[in-house]
Design an enzyme around this catalytic site. Structure first.
Site, PDB file in Angstrom:
ATOM      1  N   ARG A 179      -8.064   2.541  -3.518  1.00  0.00           N
ATOM      2  CA  ARG A 179      -9.029   2.538  -2.409  1.00  0.00           C
ATOM      3  C   ARG A 179      -9.768   3.864  -2.435  1.00  0.00           C
ATOM      4  NH1 ARG A 179      -8.271   0.437   3.685  1.00  0.00           N
ATOM      5  NH2 ARG A 179     -10.476   0.480   4.218  1.00  0.00           N
TER       6      ARG A 179
ATOM      7  N   HIS B  70     -10.664   9.468   9.156  1.00  0.00           N
ATOM      8  CA  HIS B  70     -10.238   9.235  10.542  1.00  0.00           C
ATOM      9  C   HIS B  70     -10.800  10.284  11.496  1.00  0.00           C
ATOM     10  CE1 HIS B  70      -7.990   5.720   9.791  1.00  0.00           C
ATOM     11  NE2 HIS B  70      -7.081   6.293   9.034  1.00  0.00           N
TER      12      HIS B  70
ATOM     13  N   GLN C 228       0.837  -1.202   0.000  1.00  0.00           N
ATOM     14  CA  GLN C 228       0.000   0.000   0.000  1.00  0.00           C
ATOM     15  C   GLN C 228       0.873   1.253   0.000  1.00  0.00           C
ATOM     16  OE1 GLN C 228      -2.269   1.888   3.351  1.00  0.00           O
ATOM     17  NE2 GLN C 228      -4.037   1.148   2.202  1.00  0.00           N
TER      18      GLN C 228
ATOM     19  N   GLU D 160     -10.147   7.336   3.602  1.00  0.00           N
ATOM     20  CA  GLU D 160      -9.932   7.556   5.051  1.00  0.00           C
ATOM     21  C   GLU D 160      -9.410   8.956   5.392  1.00  0.00           C
ATOM     22  OE1 GLU D 160     -10.671   4.490   4.008  1.00  0.00           O
ATOM     23  OE2 GLU D 160     -10.925   3.682   6.027  1.00  0.00           O
TER      24      GLU D 160
ATOM     25  N   GLN E  13      -8.620  -3.523  21.017  1.00  0.00           N
ATOM     26  CA  GLN E  13      -7.797  -3.337  22.213  1.00  0.00           C
ATOM     27  C   GLN E  13      -6.314  -3.642  22.031  1.00  0.00           C
ATOM     28  OE1 GLN E  13     -11.225  -4.810  25.007  1.00  0.00           O
ATOM     29  NE2 GLN E  13      -9.412  -4.567  26.222  1.00  0.00           N
TER      30      GLN E  13
ATOM     31  N   TYR F 208      -6.856  10.621   3.885  1.00  0.00           N
ATOM     32  CA  TYR F 208      -5.433  10.866   3.612  1.00  0.00           C
ATOM     33  C   TYR F 208      -5.286  11.770   2.379  1.00  0.00           C
ATOM     34  CZ  TYR F 208      -4.388   7.275   7.108  1.00  0.00           C
ATOM     35  OH  TYR F 208      -4.293   6.565   8.271  1.00  0.00           O
TER      36      TYR F 208
HETATM   37  P1  NAP Z   1     -11.711  -0.117  36.673  1.00  0.00           P
HETATM   38  O1  NAP Z   1     -11.626   0.157  35.237  1.00  0.00           O
HETATM   39  O2  NAP Z   1     -10.474  -0.143  37.486  1.00  0.00           O
HETATM   40  O3  NAP Z   1     -12.711   0.962  37.285  1.00  0.00           O
HETATM   41  C1  NAP Z   1     -13.061   0.972  38.634  1.00  0.00           C
HETATM   42  C2  NAP Z   1     -13.867   2.238  38.926  1.00  0.00           C
HETATM   43  O4  NAP Z   1     -14.261   2.221  40.268  1.00  0.00           O
HETATM   44  C3  NAP Z   1     -13.105   3.501  38.681  1.00  0.00           C
HETATM   45  O5  NAP Z   1     -13.967   4.394  38.036  1.00  0.00           O
HETATM   46  C4  NAP Z   1     -12.742   3.976  40.080  1.00  0.00           C
HETATM   47  O6  NAP Z   1     -12.787   5.373  39.936  1.00  0.00           O
HETATM   48  C5  NAP Z   1     -13.858   3.403  40.938  1.00  0.00           C
HETATM   49  N1  NAP Z   1     -13.424   2.988  42.275  1.00  0.00           N
HETATM   50  C6  NAP Z   1     -12.322   2.301  42.614  1.00  0.00           C
HETATM   51  N2  NAP Z   1     -12.293   2.083  43.942  1.00  0.00           N
HETATM   52  C7  NAP Z   1     -13.399   2.657  44.451  1.00  0.00           C
HETATM   53  C8  NAP Z   1     -13.930   2.772  45.763  1.00  0.00           C
HETATM   54  N3  NAP Z   1     -13.319   2.253  46.826  1.00  0.00           N
HETATM   55  N4  NAP Z   1     -15.086   3.425  45.916  1.00  0.00           N
HETATM   56  C9  NAP Z   1     -15.735   3.963  44.871  1.00  0.00           C
HETATM   57  N5  NAP Z   1     -15.281   3.880  43.604  1.00  0.00           N
HETATM   58  C10 NAP Z   1     -14.117   3.233  43.407  1.00  0.00           C
HETATM   59  O7  NAP Z   1     -12.438  -1.484  36.939  1.00  0.00           O
HETATM   60  P2  NAP Z   1     -13.709  -2.119  36.270  1.00  0.00           P
HETATM   61  O8  NAP Z   1     -14.634  -1.100  35.737  1.00  0.00           O
HETATM   62  O9  NAP Z   1     -14.234  -3.049  37.280  1.00  0.00           O
HETATM   63  O10 NAP Z   1     -13.118  -2.904  35.076  1.00  0.00           O
HETATM   64  C11 NAP Z   1     -12.234  -3.990  35.310  1.00  0.00           C
HETATM   65  C12 NAP Z   1     -11.351  -4.196  34.141  1.00  0.00           C
HETATM   66  O11 NAP Z   1     -12.077  -4.733  33.065  1.00  0.00           O
HETATM   67  C13 NAP Z   1     -10.745  -2.885  33.687  1.00  0.00           C
HETATM   68  O12 NAP Z   1      -9.354  -2.937  33.795  1.00  0.00           O
HETATM   69  C14 NAP Z   1     -11.156  -2.742  32.302  1.00  0.00           C
HETATM   70  O13 NAP Z   1     -10.042  -2.491  31.454  1.00  0.00           O
HETATM   71  C15 NAP Z   1     -11.756  -4.071  31.896  1.00  0.00           C
HETATM   72  N6  NAP Z   1     -12.940  -3.785  31.104  1.00  0.00           N
HETATM   73  C16 NAP Z   1     -12.767  -3.180  29.936  1.00  0.00           C
HETATM   74  C17 NAP Z   1     -13.833  -2.864  29.170  1.00  0.00           C
HETATM   75  C18 NAP Z   1     -13.634  -2.207  27.842  1.00  0.00           C
HETATM   76  O14 NAP Z   1     -14.563  -1.762  27.265  1.00  0.00           O
HETATM   77  N7  NAP Z   1     -12.444  -2.127  27.306  1.00  0.00           N
HETATM   78  C19 NAP Z   1     -15.093  -3.133  29.607  1.00  0.00           C
HETATM   79  C20 NAP Z   1     -15.266  -3.756  30.825  1.00  0.00           C
HETATM   80  C21 NAP Z   1     -14.159  -4.060  31.576  1.00  0.00           C
HETATM   81  P3  NAP Z   1     -12.500   6.420  41.093  1.00  0.00           P
HETATM   82  O15 NAP Z   1     -11.397   5.826  41.896  1.00  0.00           O
HETATM   83  O16 NAP Z   1     -12.156   7.660  40.359  1.00  0.00           O
HETATM   84  O17 NAP Z   1     -13.777   6.534  41.804  1.00  0.00           O
HETATM   85 FE1  SF4 Z   2      -7.981  -6.318  17.082  1.00  0.00          FE
HETATM   86 FE2  SF4 Z   2      -7.835  -8.845  17.886  1.00  0.00          FE
HETATM   87 FE3  SF4 Z   2      -9.658  -7.218  18.950  1.00  0.00          FE
HETATM   88 FE4  SF4 Z   2      -9.876  -8.092  16.424  1.00  0.00          FE
HETATM   89  S1  SF4 Z   2      -9.974  -9.309  18.290  1.00  0.00           S
HETATM   90  S2  SF4 Z   2     -10.157  -6.005  17.105  1.00  0.00           S
HETATM   91  S3  SF4 Z   2      -7.751  -8.098  15.785  1.00  0.00           S
HETATM   92  S4  SF4 Z   2      -7.465  -7.020  19.121  1.00  0.00           S
END
Ligand code: NAP
Ligand code: SF4
Length: 695
Positions: free
Chosen positions: A215, A253, A101, A165, A340, A167
């Site tokens: 593209r 983008h 590309q 996209e 991710q 560019y």
């Molecule tokens: P997290 O991302 O660490 O968030 C925890 C939240 O709770 C924070 O907002 C924190 O903010 C709050 N918190 C922490 N201790 C607290 C306390 N004692 N009292 C009140 N609030 C408190 O954890 P999670 O939401 O449970 O997620 C777990 C993991 O799963 C994460 O690492 C995340 O990456 C992953 N996950 C990712 C996705 C995604 O879409 N990529 C979706 C779901 C889960 P404050 O301390 O500011 O209040």
């Molecule tokens: Fe990227 Fe793998 Fe998630 Fe697909 S599953 S979006 S390739 S990280």
């Protein structure tokens, strides 16, 4: 034959593609490694071996101004040809075909040399571009042609000219970014002169028997983008000037519409490829959110396109095509469109990989080379000579969440007697909650994949079984892997035991009823997931995707193209309840979500009227609601329910008893560390530990 349309060869006159699948261009970060492309070679060779019809490299710049980032990948001199030749030879040796590309980033370049048709800063770059002089435009056209000639000399089967996209080429085409008054701006004829001259010159320099893909942006999704008549005109011009194939580009983008994230329904953009296909006579490729052989077959069968492009699905499973051809589609490790480990990594200046396949882009590392034998493709990794005779160890894996599933299937795949225990009545752990979130339906696929691998590798699965240390000792396990996951953290707030308090597991796993007003304590990944779940305007059955029509209405995509860019007013969502999403810290709510998807989650919740508040101090919970204070101002959120999403704590109560019995124990996933846990880390830790245990 399985998937007859997918596996129909495509005759291009001077060469034939063995099937209708293009592995679309993806920047991996390996392009810039100082290693004579060794890692990139291994990455592409694995995918060529997997049987895809044609692959496209990540964007390679035709000159320095076109770099995406300083010292980005380029092909501007003869001295760079040898490492590209090394790459193309390895692909050809595996029976594959590859196109390079050519991408000039224009005003998306993140460096001070950035140039564009007009000096208009992009909202996603800190640098204002220099307006290109007429001389520089001519020189850039030559740079494209010279770059293409060098690509041919390097052994590539063709090139893809990146015209979408947002560019450089797209910047010339669209009135949004081309305000020139000379022969390169103004009328459509003038704006299209740049891609037209590039195509003509490239064809002249590379000869007739060379694949040139253009593209084209079929839907800019930004104000002042192209209109439909212009897109058709440009496509026809590209065909006349020498393009072999057209590829579809969707969304600039800088567009504020998610186009490849998991919230986008599968095959959401094939309708527009079909629309253009009726206007041209060369083959056209469709793209975006196609991730299974069934979907690809349906698209081709329905005549929406001549080829289907999939990019991330080949990160997730290099053997996608081999498995599909053999009727083993249920063994495909499906891309869940989470971004991710691929795009989020790239935007954080890290090499890409894949959440569901941590081997992706690490094919040269020892742990990645080793692994389960696949009867058709040889190996998941590359070490074809390794002998997996029965390993005498007997290993217990406790907890069948993503970490445990990855570890157990990898262990059993290496001939180790592996027993996987879970107290629940199904595998999946936290994934069983994630899959219920609207827009995360793809998580079902990962569970389907692991369940199939359990069967295929011969993992002994024990559900509804809480394994104790004494039991594991009595059963004489040599080693134990603790992948017992996490438990929700319960914050110390006065009234936390009030009946209106629910834990996120009550909502997502136990499906307890939730009232019309809800305060969510904690705005991490799970707080956002719960907010999405409770505010969803289009309730649907588990696993059912949002309809394409609802997706278009929600994000303001106009299939009738009444406005430039294909935009229309987004529909006001019909939200079932009032929600407050709260956090204590000062940073922006949702700031730590994925780089390439977090903005869309925040935007969705904002459109749904969710209040997102930071700097919140929780005082107490009582019959009236949640009492809080923000900057010393007390207030009450009169919520019917308060849902706790305050993070997690590791669950590993049998660690000490196992240690007391002298059993060698390993910790992975949430059981190892609950903070910053995600499935990416869990699966990678499980996979690498299996390599270590197998020795
Ligand atoms: P997290 O991302 O660490 O968030 C925890 C939240 O709770 C924070 O907002 C924190 O903010 C709050 N918190 C922490 N201790 C607290 C306390 N004692 N009292 C009140 N609030 C408190 O954890 P999670 O939401 O449970 O997620 C777990 C993991 O799963 C994460 O690492 C995340 O990456 C992953 N996950 C990712 C996705 C995604 O879409 N990529 C979706 C779901 C889960 P404050 O301390 O500011 O209040
Ligand atoms: Fe990227 Fe793998 Fe998630 Fe697909 S599953 S979006 S390739 S990280």
């Amino acid at each position: 034959m399985n998937y007859p349309h997918l596996f129909a060869p495509l005759d291009l006159g001077f060469t034939t593609l063995k099937n209708r699948v293009l592995m679309g261009s993806m920047h991996t970060g390996l392009e810039e490694e100082k290693d004579n492309f060794e890692k990139l070679v291994a990455y592409f060779a694995a995918r060529a071996r997997g049987g895809v019809g044609l692959m496209v490299t990540g964007g390679i710049s035709p000159n320095r101004q076109g770099w995406l980032v300083p010292f980005g990948a380029k092909l501007t001199s003869r001295s760079e040809i040898s490492r590209h030749s090394h790459l193309t030879k390895s692909v050809h040796d595996e029976g594959g075909k590859i196109a390079m590309q050519i991408l000039h980033a224009g005003r998306y370049s993140v460096h001070p040399l950035a140039v564009a048709p007009s000096a208009i800063k992009a909202p996603i770059s800190p640098f204002k571009p220099w307006e290109m002089s007429r001389r520089l435009i001519r020189a850039t056209i030559s740079d494209f042609a010279n770059c293409a000639a060098r690509a041919r000399e390097s052994g590539y089967d063709g090139i893809e000219i990146m015209g979408s996209e947002g560019y450089l080429i797209n910047q010339f085409v669209a009135p949004r970014t081309n305000h020139r008054k000379d022969e390169w701006g103004g009328s459509a004829e003038n704006r299209f002169r740049f891609p037209e001259e590039i195509m003509r010159t490239v064809r002249q320099k590379t000869g007739k028997d060379f694949i040139i893909i253009f593209r084209v942006s079929l839907l800019d999704l930004v104000d002042d983008g192209s209109n439909w008549d212009e897109i058709v005109l440009l496509a026809k011009k590209m065909e006349a000037a020498g393009a072999t194939i057209l590829n579809t580009g969707i969304g600039w983008h800088e567009a504020r519409i998610p186009t490849i994230a998991t919230v986008v329904p599968r095959g959401a953009y094939t309708w527009i490829t079909e629309k253009l296909r009726a206007e041209i006579s060369i083959p056209i490729i469709t793209t975006n959110r196609i991730n299974t052989p069934e979907k690809a077959e349906e698209i081709l069968k329905n005549g929406h396109a001549d080829m289907v492009s999939m990019a991330r699905p080949f990160l997730a499973d290099p053997d996608f095509m081999i498995k599909a051809a053999a009727g083993r589609g249920d063994e495909i490790n499906t891309c869940i469109a989470c971004n991710q480990a691929c795009l989020d990594h790239i935007f954080s200046k890290k090499n890409a990989s894949c959440l569901v396949n941590p081997r992706a882009c690490r094919e040269t590392e020892n742990w990645a080379k080793s692994g389960m034998r696949d009867e058709e493709s040889g190996m998941r990794g590359q070490n074809l000579t390794q002998n997996f005779s029965k390993n005498k160890k007997k290993v217990a894996v406790i907890g069948a969440g993503p970490a445990g599933l990855a570890c157990a299937t990898e262990l059993a795949g290496r001939g180790i007697e592996t027993h996987l225990f879970d107290a629940a009545n199904e595998t999946g752990g936290q994934f069983n909650m994630a899959k219920r979130i609207p827009g995360k339906e793809e998580f079902y696929e990962t569970l389907r994949f692991f369940n199939k691998m359990i069967e295929k590798t011969g993992v002994h699965l024990h559900l509804n079984t809480r394994a104790t240390a004494d039991f594991l000792a009595a059963e004489k396990f040599d080693e134990v892997v603790l992948s017992t996951g996490v438990l929700p953290r319960i914050p110390k707030i006065e009234g936390i035991g009030h009946p209106k308090v629910l834990i996120y597991t009550d909502v997502l796993a136990k499906q307890k009823m939730v009232g019309k007003s809800v305060a969510i304590v904690g705005a991490g990944g799970i707080g956002f997931d719960v907010a999405m779940f409770l505010s969803e305007p289009h309730p649907r059955k588990p696993g059912e995707f949002l309809s394409i029509e609802n997706y278009q209405n929600e994000w303001g995509i106009d299939p009738n193209f009444e406005n430039r860019g294909g935009l229309k007013k987004a529909e006001k969502p019909d939200v079932p309840r009032k929600i407050w999403l709260l956090q204590r810290s000062k940073n922006k709510v949702g700031e730590r979500l994925g780089k390439t998807t977090g903005w869309a989650h925040r935007m969705t919740l904002k459109k749904r009227g969710v209040e997102m508040w930071n700097e919140v101090e929780y005082m107490k919970i009582d019959d009236t609601g949640l009492h809080i204070s923000i900057k010393n101002q007390a207030q009450i959120i009169e919520a019917e329910h308060v849902v706790i999403c305050a993070g997690q704590e590791s669950q590993r109560e049998i660690l000490q008893p196992l240690a007391d019995l002298g059993i060698k124990t390993h910790l992975i996933g949430g059981a190892k560390a609950a903070g910053e846990l995600d499935a990416k880390r869990a699966i990678e830790e499980g996979t690498k530990l299996a390599f270590e245990i197998a020795g």
